[in-house]
Design an enzyme around this catalytic site. Structure first.
Site, short mmCIF file in Angstrom:
data_model
loop_
_atom_site.label_atom_id
_atom_site.label_comp_id
_atom_site.label_asym_id
_atom_site.label_seq_id
_atom_site.Cartn_x
_atom_site.Cartn_y
_atom_site.Cartn_z
N ARG A 27 0.82 -1.22 0.00
CA ARG A 27 0.00 0.00 0.00
C ARG A 27 0.86 1.28 0.00
NH1 ARG A 27 -5.50 -0.20 1.19
NH2 ARG A 27 -6.26 -2.28 0.88
N ARG A 31 -2.82 6.96 0.91
CA ARG A 31 -3.26 8.18 1.60
C ARG A 31 -2.25 8.80 2.57
NH1 ARG A 31 -8.57 5.34 3.37
NH2 ARG A 31 -7.00 3.71 3.23
N ARG A 40 -6.21 12.54 -5.22
CA ARG A 40 -7.44 11.85 -4.82
C ARG A 40 -8.57 12.83 -4.55
NH1 ARG A 40 -11.40 9.48 -3.62
NH2 ARG A 40 -11.67 7.70 -2.23
N ASP A 76 -6.58 -2.02 -7.58
CA ASP A 76 -7.18 -2.70 -6.42
C ASP A 76 -7.43 -4.16 -6.78
OD1 ASP A 76 -8.28 -1.76 -3.66
OD2 ASP A 76 -9.60 -3.34 -4.36
N TYR A 153 -14.89 -11.18 -0.36
CA TYR A 153 -15.52 -9.89 -0.64
C TYR A 153 -16.79 -10.04 -1.47
CZ TYR A 153 -11.85 -6.92 1.25
OH TYR A 153 -11.00 -6.28 2.11
O1 CP3 Z 1 0.15 -1.33 -2.68
C1 CP3 Z 1 -0.07 -0.36 -3.43
O2 CP3 Z 1 0.39 0.76 -3.24
C2 CP3 Z 1 -0.89 -0.60 -4.67
C3 CP3 Z 1 -2.27 -0.29 -4.54
C4 CP3 Z 1 -3.22 -1.21 -3.82
C5 CP3 Z 1 -4.47 -0.74 -3.37
N1 CP3 Z 1 -5.20 -1.80 -2.94
C6 CP3 Z 1 -4.92 0.66 -3.43
C7 CP3 Z 1 -6.01 1.12 -2.57
C8 CP3 Z 1 -3.18 -2.58 -3.56
C9 CP3 Z 1 -2.05 -3.58 -3.77
C10 CP3 Z 1 -4.44 -2.94 -3.00
C11 CP3 Z 1 -4.80 -4.32 -2.65
C12 CP3 Z 1 -6.00 -4.56 -1.84
N2 CP3 Z 1 -7.22 -3.95 -1.94
C13 CP3 Z 1 -6.12 -5.57 -0.88
C14 CP3 Z 1 -5.02 -6.54 -0.51
C15 CP3 Z 1 -4.03 -5.94 0.40
C16 CP3 Z 1 -4.50 -5.79 1.80
O3 CP3 Z 1 -4.55 -4.64 2.27
O4 CP3 Z 1 -4.81 -6.81 2.43
C17 CP3 Z 1 -7.41 -5.50 -0.34
C18 CP3 Z 1 -7.97 -6.39 0.75
C19 CP3 Z 1 -8.10 -4.48 -1.03
C20 CP3 Z 1 -9.51 -4.07 -0.86
C21 CP3 Z 1 -9.60 -2.66 -0.42
N3 CP3 Z 1 -9.40 -1.57 -1.25
C22 CP3 Z 1 -9.93 -2.18 0.85
C23 CP3 Z 1 -10.23 -3.06 2.05
C24 CP3 Z 1 -9.94 -0.79 0.78
C25 CP3 Z 1 -10.42 0.14 1.84
C26 CP3 Z 1 -9.51 0.21 2.97
C27 CP3 Z 1 -8.51 1.27 2.69
O5 CP3 Z 1 -7.31 1.01 2.90
O6 CP3 Z 1 -8.96 2.34 2.31
C28 CP3 Z 1 -9.55 -0.42 -0.53
C29 CP3 Z 1 -9.36 0.94 -1.04
C30 CP3 Z 1 -7.99 1.28 -1.51
N4 CP3 Z 1 -7.19 0.47 -2.30
C31 CP3 Z 1 -7.30 2.50 -1.29
C32 CP3 Z 1 -6.06 2.40 -1.94
C33 CP3 Z 1 -5.00 3.45 -2.05
C34 CP3 Z 1 -7.85 3.70 -0.54
C35 CP3 Z 1 -8.72 4.43 -1.47
C36 CP3 Z 1 -8.82 5.88 -1.12
O7 CP3 Z 1 -7.93 6.65 -1.53
O8 CP3 Z 1 -9.81 6.25 -0.49
#
Ligand code: CP3
Length: 352
Positions: A27, A31, A40, A76, A153
């Site tokens: 990640r 943010r 964003r 994502d 999910y």
């Molecule tokens: O790693 C990176 O920088 C690449 C980007 C990336 C995102 N999601 C961007 C994202 C990656 C590799 C993911 C994978 C992802 N997404 C997973 C597996 C990794 C983990 O954390 O276990 C999962 C379970 C998701 C599903 C997901 N997407 C969730 C649960 C959320 C909300 C929680 C959160 O962290 O906000 C997201 C949204 C998300 N995916 C954001 C980002 C940058 C936040 C979005 C925003 O800017 O509001």
């Protein structure tokens, strides 16, 4: 063509000798970076994912700002269910959400087959653009959700307190769950192969909800499908990383999945992990993401302890899960710098 920095992560994944330990952060594009929040503020999350120029910009941010040794494409894991026909929303403060989760056999049967080159063309376009922009500065990691985690999910509709719907499928509707996992596996294989064809140089498979399962269930509903994906996407020079969060007690099983690297969450004892995996795979991780709330001096010390425990070769430094949104940027940089500097002391370049 490739400079040595570009080889660092790939060499460590394959367990080759490296001059220092490579580091990236799950990640890392997100943010905690003000530069991410600025972009964003003007775009919703899925629009960003679907606009290659924006994907390229935010993917490069952590490479430039905190100096990580790899870029991971901004996207994502839930783009696969969306491509299979499920409506996906990101609700502010709530995270991802499927308004019509899978409930009946008909819902599973109605899922579309994915042709990643077409249905997820926006990802492939971003991968190609990124490879051009990166110009081999650091390698580009592509990723996919693992079938079990995506199924969780798709059936729950979003994150959940106890995941009782998907967990009840594991016990009462195993055939339906297998039908679903089979469809997701085929989609993920096509997706990963297309990503590699587009230019992804390393692949990570995220099984974030593996730890919900029991041991036999982990083997049958998570690991076997992840192993199949690895077998069907394997290329000689593209390392595969499997990160099964919460599955650290089953490492003896996980190491048989065929991945080059096993990702560890912070609950895993490093010495135990080294014994359980017995050199059959490299290891990635695993500092607790909340350690980055501490001050940089302490971050350095814990990072050094971690590096020593992993012992250098065959280690990719990372956190044990994604970086949290309110971590100060300086603290993320302190972690990256500590890996780079302290691992050099661990693996001194042999003097000629
Ligand atoms: O790693 C990176 O920088 C690449 C980007 C990336 C995102 N999601 C961007 C994202 C990656 C590799 C993911 C994978 C992802 N997404 C997973 C597996 C990794 C983990 O954390 O276990 C999962 C379970 C998701 C599903 C997901 N997407 C969730 C649960 C959320 C909300 C929680 C959160 O962290 O906000 C997201 C949204 C998300 N995916 C954001 C980002 C940058 C936040 C979005 C925003 O800017 O509001």
């Amino acid at each position: 063509m490739n400079d040595s920095k570009n080889h660092l992560l790939i060499d460590a994944c394959f367990g080759r000798e490296v001059e220092r330990t490579p580091v990236w952060i799950m990640r890392q594009a997100g943010r905690y970076l003000p530069e991410y929040r600025a972009i964003r503020a003007d775009h919703d999350f899925m629009t960003m994912c679907k606009t290659p120029e924006l994907v390229t910009e935010v993917t490069l941010q952590p490479v430039d700002i905190i100096g990580v040794d790899a870029a991971i494409i901004f996207s994502d894991i839930l783009v696969i269910p969306e491509a299979m026909g499920m409506e996906l929303q990101f609700v502010k403060g709530k995270g991802p959400w499927f308004p019509s989760p899978l409930r009946e056999a008909a819902d599973v049967n109605n899922l579309r087959l994915v042709n990643a080159e077409e249905d997820l063309k926006y990802v492939m376009d971003a991968v190609k653009m990124l490879r051009g922009e990166l110009n081999d500065r650091v390698p580009l990691i592509g990723f996919s959700g693992a079938p079990w985690t995506l199924a969780a999910y798709m059936v729950e509709g979003g994150g959940s307190k106890n995941f009782k719907t998907i967990k009840s499928w594991r016990w009462s509707r195993p055939d339906l769950l297998h039908t679903l996992l089979r469809k997701i596996t085929d989609a993920a294989v096509d997706y990963i192969n297309a990503k590699i064809d587009a230019g992804a140089q390393v692949i990570q498979i995220f099984d974030s909800w593996a730890g919900l399962l029991d041991e036999e269930g982990y083997q049958e509903f998570a690991l076997d499908y992840a192993s199949e994906i690895i077998a069907r996407t394997r290329r000689p020079e593209v390392p595969m990383i499997y990160f099964a969060k919460g599955a650290g007690i089953w490492l003896d099983r996980t190491v048989e999945c065929g991945a080059d690297v096993i990702g560890l969450d912070w609950t895993v004892n490093i010495e135990t992990a080294r014994q359980a995996t017995a050199g059959k795979a490299s290891l990635q991780g695993n500092l607790d993401p909340t350690a980055l709330y501490a001050d940089p001096k302490e971050i350095r010390q814990w990072t050094r302890d971690m590096l020593r425990a992993f012992g250098g070769r065959g280690h990719v430094a990372n956190l044990g899960h994604g970086i949290l949104p309110d971590i100060p940027v300086d603290h993320a940089r302190a972690f990256v710098d500590a890996v780079k500097e302290e691992s050099l002391k661990l693996n001194p370049t042999p003097s000629i």
